[in-house]
Each structure stands twice: as structure tokens, then as C-alpha cells.
Design an enzyme around this catalytic site. Structure first.
Site, PDB file in Angstrom:
ATOM      1  CD  GLU A 285     -10.055  -2.391  14.090  1.00 24.34           C
ATOM      2  OE1 GLU A 285      -8.920  -1.958  14.342  1.00 24.34           O
ATOM      3  OE2 GLU A 285     -11.074  -1.946  14.647  1.00 24.34           O
ATOM      4  CG  HIS A 306       3.420  13.774  -9.280  1.00 21.65           C
ATOM      5  ND1 HIS A 306       4.058  14.231 -10.404  1.00 21.65           N
ATOM      6  CD2 HIS A 306       2.127  14.188  -9.383  1.00 21.65           C
ATOM      7  CE1 HIS A 306       3.191  14.908 -11.146  1.00 21.65           C
ATOM      8  NE2 HIS A 306       2.017  14.896 -10.554  1.00 21.65           N
ATOM      9  CE  LYS A 420      -5.706  -3.357  21.937  1.00 20.62           C
ATOM     10  NZ  LYS A 420      -7.133  -3.332  22.192  1.00 20.62           N
TER      11      LYS A 420
END
Ligand code: PA5
Length: 444
Positions: A285, A306, A420
């Protein structure tokens, strides 16, 4: 704490990293003199020294009260409003804390997703448990925690009655603005303030992190002391030979310039998973802006050897690794002798699992270096509140320095607003009528 870059030097010369010293000096001055971009959000730089003993005492007292009334403590928040606390708590607590009776409440989390299965299961559990909660939101308007709090508030009031519920809720929010502040004042909740000049992802050393960490039974004074100690180290000089944050930031930037645009944070202890999550948010961010920035990813080895090991060894060569290595474990397990030796492991029988884990780390690092993956190693002598406090402050400081290399503001997050806006438009929030129509058209 040490930063070792010897496994970067086959890819980027020491001279090119050291050649960034004057840029690092400028970035460093921008942070400590508070002259850089986003300088109204640099309160975290002095935070370890600014935290008053009164605040720590008050948080500790609340933690004791929570322990008396609750078996479970629900922390409601998202992003920087929960990741720091979760990172420290999970690094320090018992790996199976949820199965183990304990003196302090079990901290669990809500408001970090919109999953109704998650919240339904949580409510079902809370029906059976004594609980208290804290709701954390700097803006006080974030949708995910606000919805979770609305639902949990009704649950706790139904379970205990309004007056008792009021004693079981603490709010952590802005000093004066936002819906949560208004609600906390109206309902008479105890509340803590997130300082104006400290953004969400830099707020772990404010009540945002300290209250849940104390409620989980960990020593917040030691955490702050660790951060303060690291601050003292970092404040001495910006010389990359002496300042580990400057060295880490300069090395990352030198690698970025060579096309290593993805950094993978590696740990070898599952309890560090949320340290990586916190780090991912901090760097992602802060740096990912204006079409720039290193993409932060994370893996837990040897588990992910793995699953992701193949890609790291052989895939696209745009990655570098940073290993967070812990020198000494809390516990030791000796690998036992087995008289049948049918698994062929008796050659390990005098060794500890920790030894095997460290050899796995050393072997993997060299394999990845052979596969052209540069490797930075950050090592802590052991995991405790003090060393974690050092580590958190180190990462924050290096993050600010790193973002200034890219000439961006590390302390805003304009890109987060886009989703948003669309979500509100689709949900037909008043004021978003035009955006709603536009999105509906696009989705046809
Ligand atoms: O770092 C940040 O500022 C963000 O990640 C916020 O912490 C996150 O969006 C939550 O915001 P708030 O605390 O306002 O609810």
C-alpha cells in the site's frame, strides 16, 4: 537484528548499492526531518519515544479487565487496523492457542472480510462464550468493520443487556471525526485515539495494535522498548554500512532497477505468517502507486516449497527473496532413534528439528541463488516482544525510505478508493446513482 546481503552481490554489485548512498541520505532526511511527501503522516517515526507510560498503563488495565470478563476477545478491523496486532499475537502465542485453555482471552478477528459464513460461525461460537470486543477504524467509516460491528453490537447487547455490553466494548478511532467516533460518544464506550499523523498501516504501536496485543497477554512495554531501541540505532546514521534499514531499502531499490520487481518474504516458522501479511500491506500500500513499486508476496517454507518452490526456482526471473530468519527457537525437539529405521532417518537422530529447519533454509537459499534469485537475509536472535518491536519499526522505516526512492507518497492509498466507489455504486448508496447506472451498463 542483522541484514545480510551477501547473496544479492552475485546479481547487483556492492558498488551499485553503495552508489545509492546519496539518494538514501536524501530519503533519510525526508523521513527524520519530516520534509518528504506525505509528511503530515510521519508521526510514527517518533512514536516509540512519544508513547506515554500513562497510555501503556491504561491499556494494560483494560487488558486485565477484559481478561476478567472474557474468554474470547473479538478485534474488529481491516488492513492496518488489525494486521499489526494479529502479526505480533500470532508470532508469540501458542501455535494451538484456540485448543488450549489459557489465562488470557483468545483474540479472534472480525470485520476483515464480508463473508457471512464467517460471521455466522463466529456468532454461533460467541453464543457459548464470555466475550468482549474492540472495534478499530481510523476513518470510522470503513464498510467491512462497520457491518461486522453493527451485527456484533446487536449480539452483545442481546446477550448481556445494553449496560453490560457498553462495558465490554472499546473503540479505537480518530480523535474527532468519523461515524465510529460519533457512535462511541453516543453509546458511552471507552475509546482510544489513533493520532492524526499516524496512518493505518503504521499504527501498530498505537492503541490499534497495543490494546489487542496486551489483551492477548503480551508485554507491550517490551514491544515499545524494542521499537525504541531500533529507532535509536536507525537515528545514528544513514550510512548503509551502519543502518540496516538504509541497507535493506537501498538493496531492494538496486534490485528493482535490475528488473527484480517482485519481492517474496520468506519465513520458516508458521507463526510468522501474519508478520508477512502485515509486511505485505505495509509495502504494497505504501509503494504500489503511479505504476511503480515492488510487488510484495509471501511464502512459508518449508510448506510452500512444495507448492511455490518450483516457480521460485525456475519461473520468470523477476523475483528476489527476503528471508526472515529466527536464530533460536523457543522449543527444541530431538529427532529420536528408531531401531527399525525403516524411514532411513537415523542419520538425523542426534539432531534437533530446528537444526534440520536451518539446514533447509541454508540449502534453499543456495538453490535459489543458483536459480538466479537474489536473497536478502534478515535475522532475529529469537522471537519475543522486544525483537518484534525492533523488527516492526525497522520494516516501517525501511518502507518510508524505499517509497521515497520512487518519488511517491508512502502514506496515502488513493488506489483503494476505486473498489469502494464501485461497491457503493452497485449497492445503490445514496449519492452514487449515476455511477450505479454506468456500472450496470458495463456489466451487461
Ligand atoms: O493503511 C491504511 O490506512 C489502510 O490499510 C487502513 O488501515 C484500512 O483501510 C482500514 O481503515 P480504517 O482504519 O479507516 O477502517
Amino acid at each position: 537484528m542483522k541484514v545480510d546481503i551477501k547473496n544479492v552481490l552475485p546479481f547487483v554489485s556492492w558498488e551499485s548499492i553503495a552508489g545509492l548512498q546519496s539518494k538514501i541520505d536524501a530519503n533519510y532526511q525526508n523521513l527524520v526531518q519530516k520534509t518528504g511527501k506525505g509528511n503530515d503522516f510521519l508521526g510514527w517515526v517518533d512514536l516509540p519515544c512519544d508513547i506515554s507510560s500513562g497510555l501503556l498503563q491504561s491499556i494494560r488495565k483494560d487488558a486485565e479487565q477484559i481478561a476478567q470478563m472474557a474468554e474470547v476477545y473479538v478485534v474488529i478491523g481491516i488492513g492496518g487496523s488489525y494486521l499489526g496486532a494479529r502479526a505480533v499475537i500470532e508470532a508469540l502465542q501458542h501455535n494451538f492457542a484456540f485448543l488450549k485453555p489459557q489465562k488470557m482471552p483468545l483474540v479472534i478477528y472480525a470485520g476483515q472480510n464480508l463473508c457471512e459464513n464467517y460471521l455466522t460461525d463466529l456468532l454461533e461460537v460467541l453464543d457459548q462464550k464470555e466475550y468482549a470486543m474492540t472495534v478499530i477504524s481510523k476513518s470510522g467509516t470503513t464498510t467491512e468493520p462497520a457491518i461486522a460491528f453493527r451485527i456484533l453490537k446487536q449480539h452483545i447487547e442481546k446477550k448481556y443487556g445494553k449496560a453490560e455490553a457498553q462495558k465490554r466494548i472499546i473503540a479505537v478511532t480518530d480523535q474527532s471525526k468519523g461515524a465510529l467516533k460519533t457512535l462511541a460518544d453516543t453509546e458511552g464506550y471507552k475509546s482510544y485515539v489513533i493520532p492524526d499523523d499516524v496512518g493505518g498501516r503504521y499504527s501498530v504501536l498505537t492503541p490499534v495494535g497495543l490494546l489487542p496485543i496486551a489483551a492477548a497477554g503480551f508485554d507491550i512495554e517490551k514491544l515499545v522498548e524494542g521499537a525504541k531501541n531500533m529507532r535509536n540505532i536507525l537515528m545514528r546514521s544513514s550510512d548503509i554500512k551502519e543502518n540496516p534499514a538504509c541497507l535493506y531499502a537501498a538493496t531492494r531499490y538496486a534490485l528493482y532497477q535490475e528488473g527484480k520487481t517482485n519481492e517474496i518474504m520468506v519465513n520458516y516458522l508458521p507463526c510468522l505468517h501474519y508478520i508477512t501479511e502485515w509486511w505485505k500491506q505495509l509495502y504494497g500500500e505504501s509503494e504500489g502507486k503511479e505504476n511503480k513499486g515492488i510487488f510484495p508476496a509471501g511464502v512459508s517454507f518449508t510448506t510452500d516449497l512444495h507448492s511455490m518452490g518450483q516457480y521460485i526456482q525456475d519461473g520468470l526471473r523477476n523475483i528476489f527473496e527476503t528471508v526472515l530468519s529466527i536464530e533460536k527457537n523457543k522449543h527444541t525437539i530431538n529427532i529420536p532413534v528408531d531401531s527399525a529405521n525403516s524411514d532411513g532417518l537415523n542419520f538425523l537422530s542426534s539432531k534437533t528439528m530446528g537444526y534440520v529447519n536451518h539446514q533447509a533454509e541454508a540449502g534453499t537459499t543456495l538453490a535459489h541463488v543458483d536459480g538466479k534469485v537474489p536473497n536478502i537475509r534478515i535475522s532475529l536472535p529469537e522471537l519475543n516482544e522486544f525483537t518484534l518491536g525492533e523488527l516492526l519499526y525497522f520494516y516501517e522505516f525501511a518502507c518510508g525510505l524505499s517509497a521515497y526512492f520512487l518519488d511517491i507518497n508512502p502514506f496515502d492509498q488513493p488506489g483503494v478508493e476505486h473498489y469502494k466507489k464501485n461497491m457503493f455504486a452497485l449497492l445503490e448508496k445514496p449519492g452514487y446513482e449515476k455511477e450505479h447506472q454506468d456500472l450496470i451498463e458495463r456489466m451487461k
